[in-house]
Design a protein around this motif. Structure first.
Motif, PDB file in Angstrom:
ATOM      1  N   PHE A 117       0.498  -1.211   0.115  1.00 51.46           N
ATOM      2  CA  PHE A 117       0.211   0.098  -0.425  1.00 51.46           C
ATOM      3  C   PHE A 117       1.146   1.291   0.052  1.00 51.46           C
ATOM      4  O   PHE A 117       1.295   1.507   0.917  1.00 51.46           O
ATOM      5  CB  PHE A 117      -0.903   0.435   0.933  1.00 51.46           C
ATOM      6  CG  PHE A 117      -2.178  -0.837   1.087  1.00 51.46           C
ATOM      7  CD1 PHE A 117      -3.331  -0.971   0.129  1.00 51.46           C
ATOM      8  CD2 PHE A 117      -2.416  -2.458   1.759  1.00 51.46           C
ATOM      9  CE1 PHE A 117      -4.377  -1.317   0.647  1.00 51.46           C
ATOM     10  CE2 PHE A 117      -3.262  -3.053   2.048  1.00 51.46           C
ATOM     11  CZ  PHE A 117      -3.888  -3.164   1.353  1.00 51.46           C
ATOM     12  N   VAL A 118       0.894   2.142  -0.555  1.00 53.09           N
ATOM     13  CA  VAL A 118       1.426   3.052  -1.453  1.00 53.09           C
ATOM     14  C   VAL A 118       1.329   4.413  -0.306  1.00 53.09           C
ATOM     15  O   VAL A 118      -0.398   4.758  -0.109  1.00 53.09           O
ATOM     16  CB  VAL A 118       1.468   3.547  -3.103  1.00 53.09           C
ATOM     17  CG1 VAL A 118       1.787   5.239  -2.804  1.00 53.09           C
ATOM     18  CG2 VAL A 118       1.889   2.585  -3.054  1.00 53.09           C
ATOM     19  N   PRO A 119       1.554   4.697   0.688  1.00 49.16           N
ATOM     20  CA  PRO A 119       1.082   5.758   1.686  1.00 49.16           C
ATOM     21  C   PRO A 119       0.751   6.883   1.351  1.00 49.16           C
ATOM     22  O   PRO A 119       1.337   7.750  -0.148  1.00 49.16           O
ATOM     23  CB  PRO A 119       2.440   6.352   2.739  1.00 49.16           C
ATOM     24  CG  PRO A 119       3.983   5.692   1.934  1.00 49.16           C
ATOM     25  CD  PRO A 119       3.168   4.773   1.084  1.00 49.16           C
ATOM     26  N   PRO A 120      -0.331   7.572   1.883  1.00 44.44           N
ATOM     27  CA  PRO A 120      -0.621   8.895   1.253  1.00 44.44           C
ATOM     28  C   PRO A 120       0.163   9.774   0.894  1.00 44.44           C
ATOM     29  O   PRO A 120       0.183  11.252   0.247  1.00 44.44           O
ATOM     30  CB  PRO A 120      -2.327   9.168   2.355  1.00 44.44           C
ATOM     31  CG  PRO A 120      -2.604   8.156   2.935  1.00 44.44           C
ATOM     32  CD  PRO A 120      -0.956   7.203   2.919  1.00 44.44           C
TER      33      PRO A 120
ATOM     34  N   PHE B 267      -5.535  -9.874  -7.776  1.00 44.89           N
ATOM     35  CA  PHE B 267      -4.152 -10.214  -7.116  1.00 44.89           C
ATOM     36  C   PHE B 267      -3.701  -8.339  -6.772  1.00 44.89           C
ATOM     37  O   PHE B 267      -2.725  -9.040  -5.579  1.00 44.89           O
ATOM     38  CB  PHE B 267      -3.107 -10.347  -8.248  1.00 44.89           C
ATOM     39  CG  PHE B 267      -3.049 -12.157  -8.423  1.00 44.89           C
ATOM     40  CD1 PHE B 267      -2.522 -12.532  -7.564  1.00 44.89           C
ATOM     41  CD2 PHE B 267      -3.168 -12.451  -9.697  1.00 44.89           C
ATOM     42  CE1 PHE B 267      -2.926 -14.027  -7.634  1.00 44.89           C
ATOM     43  CE2 PHE B 267      -3.681 -13.614 -10.424  1.00 44.89           C
ATOM     44  CZ  PHE B 267      -3.285 -14.365  -9.125  1.00 44.89           C
ATOM     45  N   ALA B 268      -3.385  -7.652  -7.079  1.00 45.25           N
ATOM     46  CA  ALA B 268      -3.431  -5.855  -6.214  1.00 45.25           C
ATOM     47  C   ALA B 268      -3.747  -5.616  -5.181  1.00 45.25           C
ATOM     48  O   ALA B 268      -3.469  -6.201  -3.649  1.00 45.25           O
ATOM     49  CB  ALA B 268      -3.617  -5.021  -7.345  1.00 45.25           C
ATOM     50  N   PRO B 269      -5.021  -6.393  -4.661  1.00 37.86           N
ATOM     51  CA  PRO B 269      -5.141  -5.823  -3.309  1.00 37.86           C
ATOM     52  C   PRO B 269      -4.903  -7.236  -2.552  1.00 37.86           C
ATOM     53  O   PRO B 269      -4.738  -7.026  -1.005  1.00 37.86           O
ATOM     54  CB  PRO B 269      -6.921  -5.742  -2.881  1.00 37.86           C
ATOM     55  CG  PRO B 269      -7.577  -5.640  -4.994  1.00 37.86           C
ATOM     56  CD  PRO B 269      -6.635  -5.837  -5.702  1.00 37.86           C
ATOM     57  N   SER B 270      -4.831  -8.197  -3.184  1.00 35.16           N
ATOM     58  CA  SER B 270      -4.559  -9.081  -2.340  1.00 35.16           C
ATOM     59  C   SER B 270      -2.976  -9.643  -1.838  1.00 35.16           C
ATOM     60  O   SER B 270      -2.976  -9.767  -0.810  1.00 35.16           O
ATOM     61  CB  SER B 270      -4.526 -11.143  -3.066  1.00 35.16           C
ATOM     62  OG  SER B 270      -6.085 -10.958  -3.031  1.00 35.16           O
ATOM     63  N   THR B 271      -2.405  -9.062  -2.775  1.00 38.63           N
ATOM     64  CA  THR B 271      -0.908  -8.772  -2.500  1.00 38.63           C
ATOM     65  C   THR B 271      -0.587  -7.661  -1.612  1.00 38.63           C
ATOM     66  O   THR B 271       0.107  -8.236  -0.764  1.00 38.63           O
ATOM     67  CB  THR B 271      -0.158  -8.504  -4.174  1.00 38.63           C
ATOM     68  OG1 THR B 271      -0.441  -9.131  -4.748  1.00 38.63           O
ATOM     69  CG2 THR B 271       0.945  -8.161  -3.917  1.00 38.63           C
TER      70      THR B 271
ATOM     71  N   ALA C 114       0.967  -6.388   3.714  1.00 35.46           N
ATOM     72  CA  ALA C 114       0.598  -5.671   4.959  1.00 35.46           C
ATOM     73  C   ALA C 114       0.648  -6.393   6.490  1.00 35.46           C
ATOM     74  O   ALA C 114       1.244  -6.559   7.372  1.00 35.46           O
ATOM     75  CB  ALA C 114      -0.968  -5.146   4.951  1.00 35.46           C
ATOM     76  N   VAL C 115       0.076  -7.929   6.399  1.00 34.00           N
ATOM     77  CA  VAL C 115      -0.249  -8.516   7.456  1.00 34.00           C
ATOM     78  C   VAL C 115       1.514  -9.368   7.147  1.00 34.00           C
ATOM     79  O   VAL C 115       2.032  -8.781   8.446  1.00 34.00           O
ATOM     80  CB  VAL C 115      -0.816 -10.249   7.018  1.00 34.00           C
ATOM     81  CG1 VAL C 115      -0.378 -11.083   7.764  1.00 34.00           C
ATOM     82  CG2 VAL C 115      -2.181  -9.885   7.078  1.00 34.00           C
TER      83      VAL C 115
ATOM     84  N   GLU D  48       4.078  -7.347   7.049  1.00 42.93           N
ATOM     85  CA  GLU D  48       4.843  -5.665   7.774  1.00 42.93           C
ATOM     86  C   GLU D  48       4.102  -6.337   9.390  1.00 42.93           C
ATOM     87  O   GLU D  48       4.932  -5.603  10.318  1.00 42.93           O
ATOM     88  CB  GLU D  48       4.519  -4.641   6.950  1.00 42.93           C
ATOM     89  CG  GLU D  48       5.312  -3.486   7.337  1.00 42.93           C
ATOM     90  CD  GLU D  48       4.556  -2.589   5.627  1.00 42.93           C
ATOM     91  OE1 GLU D  48       5.425  -2.278   5.856  1.00 42.93           O
ATOM     92  OE2 GLU D  48       3.755  -2.280   5.824  1.00 42.93           O
ATOM     93  N   ARG D  49       2.864  -5.763   9.791  1.00 45.75           N
ATOM     94  CA  ARG D  49       2.361  -5.416  10.429  1.00 45.75           C
ATOM     95  C   ARG D  49       3.464  -7.316  11.717  1.00 45.75           C
ATOM     96  O   ARG D  49       3.477  -6.649  13.221  1.00 45.75           O
ATOM     97  CB  ARG D  49       1.055  -6.304  10.726  1.00 45.75           C
ATOM     98  CG  ARG D  49       0.249  -6.299  12.048  1.00 45.75           C
ATOM     99  CD  ARG D  49       0.197  -4.794  13.317  1.00 45.75           C
ATOM    100  NE  ARG D  49       0.021  -4.719  14.226  1.00 45.75           N
ATOM    101  CZ  ARG D  49       0.311  -4.840  15.832  1.00 45.75           C
ATOM    102  NH1 ARG D  49       1.681  -4.225  15.768  1.00 45.75           N
ATOM    103  NH2 ARG D  49      -0.585  -4.763  16.891  1.00 45.75           N
ATOM    104  N   LEU D  50       3.692  -8.598  10.762  1.00 48.34           N
ATOM    105  CA  LEU D  50       4.134  -9.425  12.210  1.00 48.34           C
ATOM    106  C   LEU D  50       5.626  -8.996  12.470  1.00 48.34           C
ATOM    107  O   LEU D  50       5.909  -9.888  12.897  1.00 48.34           O
ATOM    108  CB  LEU D  50       3.959 -10.715  10.971  1.00 48.34           C
ATOM    109  CG  LEU D  50       4.348 -11.285  11.779  1.00 48.34           C
ATOM    110  CD1 LEU D  50       4.061 -12.440  13.016  1.00 48.34           C
ATOM    111  CD2 LEU D  50       4.552 -12.642  10.443  1.00 48.34           C
ATOM    112  N   SER D  51       6.070  -8.357  11.507  1.00 49.33           N
ATOM    113  CA  SER D  51       7.889  -8.094  11.321  1.00 49.33           C
ATOM    114  C   SER D  51       7.085  -7.442  12.864  1.00 49.33           C
ATOM    115  O   SER D  51       8.313  -7.044  13.513  1.00 49.33           O
ATOM    116  CB  SER D  51       7.943  -7.040  10.614  1.00 49.33           C
ATOM    117  OG  SER D  51       7.096  -5.717   9.963  1.00 49.33           O
ATOM    118  N   SER D  52       6.691  -5.882  13.408  1.00 54.81           N
ATOM    119  CA  SER D  52       6.251  -5.046  14.529  1.00 54.81           C
ATOM    120  C   SER D  52       6.280  -5.968  15.563  1.00 54.81           C
ATOM    121  O   SER D  52       6.688  -5.688  16.867  1.00 54.81           O
ATOM    122  CB  SER D  52       5.162  -4.553  14.390  1.00 54.81           C
ATOM    123  OG  SER D  52       4.389  -4.294  13.951  1.00 54.81           O
ATOM    124  N   LEU D  53       5.408  -6.987  15.494  1.00 49.59           N
ATOM    125  CA  LEU D  53       5.147  -8.180  16.193  1.00 49.59           C
ATOM    126  C   LEU D  53       6.492  -9.415  17.031  1.00 49.59           C
ATOM    127  O   LEU D  53       6.665  -9.685  17.697  1.00 49.59           O
ATOM    128  CB  LEU D  53       3.793  -8.584  16.577  1.00 49.59           C
ATOM    129  CG  LEU D  53       2.474  -8.264  16.256  1.00 49.59           C
ATOM    130  CD1 LEU D  53       1.388  -8.558  16.169  1.00 49.59           C
ATOM    131  CD2 LEU D  53       2.639  -7.320  17.446  1.00 49.59           C
TER     132      LEU D  53
END
Length: 172
Positions: free
Chosen positions: A6-9, A26-30, A35-36, A38-43
């Motif tokens: 996701f490109v930030p605003p 594919f685009a939204p799924s990818t 994003a999942v 990325e969130r996992l990497s923060s946890l």
């Protein structure tokens, strides 16, 4: 898929929005998969690294693009792996930033973390320019040198814009 994440605003082009906002499939799924991770990497950084390591980069360009997007984060992928990836890119992947934007972004953003030898190797490839086989046939033969020089300039400026240092030859 214009971007694997996701490109930030704050990075939207003027008058535009998220590059894949009208896409389905594919685009939204990818983007969700990235994003999942990325969130996992923060946890749990180790779990995120295992996810990244399981992406089939050799078989699927989409996974290569996801890996490159993840590799922008030095905590997820070490510099040696980034350098090996960038050096091994095919000519098409290396030069077609519009089709593989994550690769060009990775090269620019992680430039400073690469060893001097790896930087020199990649810079030499950039300075040689885009191979003639990749230059569109619609470009007149007399304009091909200018076309190649423009792409070299863009790639070197991308690295400099991200804070990377070039050799004297690259700066000239």
């Amino acid at each position: 898929i214009h971007r694997a994440y996701f490109v930030p605003p704050d990075q939207y082009p003027d008058g535009g929005g998220e590059p894949d906002r009208h896409s389905e499939g594919f685009a939204p799924s990818t983007k969700l998969m990235f994003a999942v991770m990325e969130r996992l990497s923060s946890l749990d950084l180790q779990a995120a690294r295992r996810v990244i390591d399981n992406w089939d980069r050799e078989g699927w360009t989409l996974y290569r693009r996801l890996w490159a997007a993840a590799a922008r984060n030095p905590a997820l992928v070490d510099s040696g792996e980034v350098a090996a990836f960038l050096i091994e890119l095919s000519d098409r992947e290396f030069w077609w930033a519009s089709a593989y934007p994550e690769f060009a972004e990775l090269r620019a953003l992680r430039w400073a973390t690469l060893s001097t030898d790896d930087q020199n190797c990649i810079e030499q490839r950039i300075l040689r320019g885009e191979p003639a086989k990749l230059i569109p046939s619609r470009i007149e033969k007399s304009d091909r040198a200018g076309y190649r020089d423009h792409h070299v300039f863009v790639e070197l400026r991308r690295i400099q814009a991200a804070g990377g240092n070039l050799t004297d030859k690259g700066q000239k």
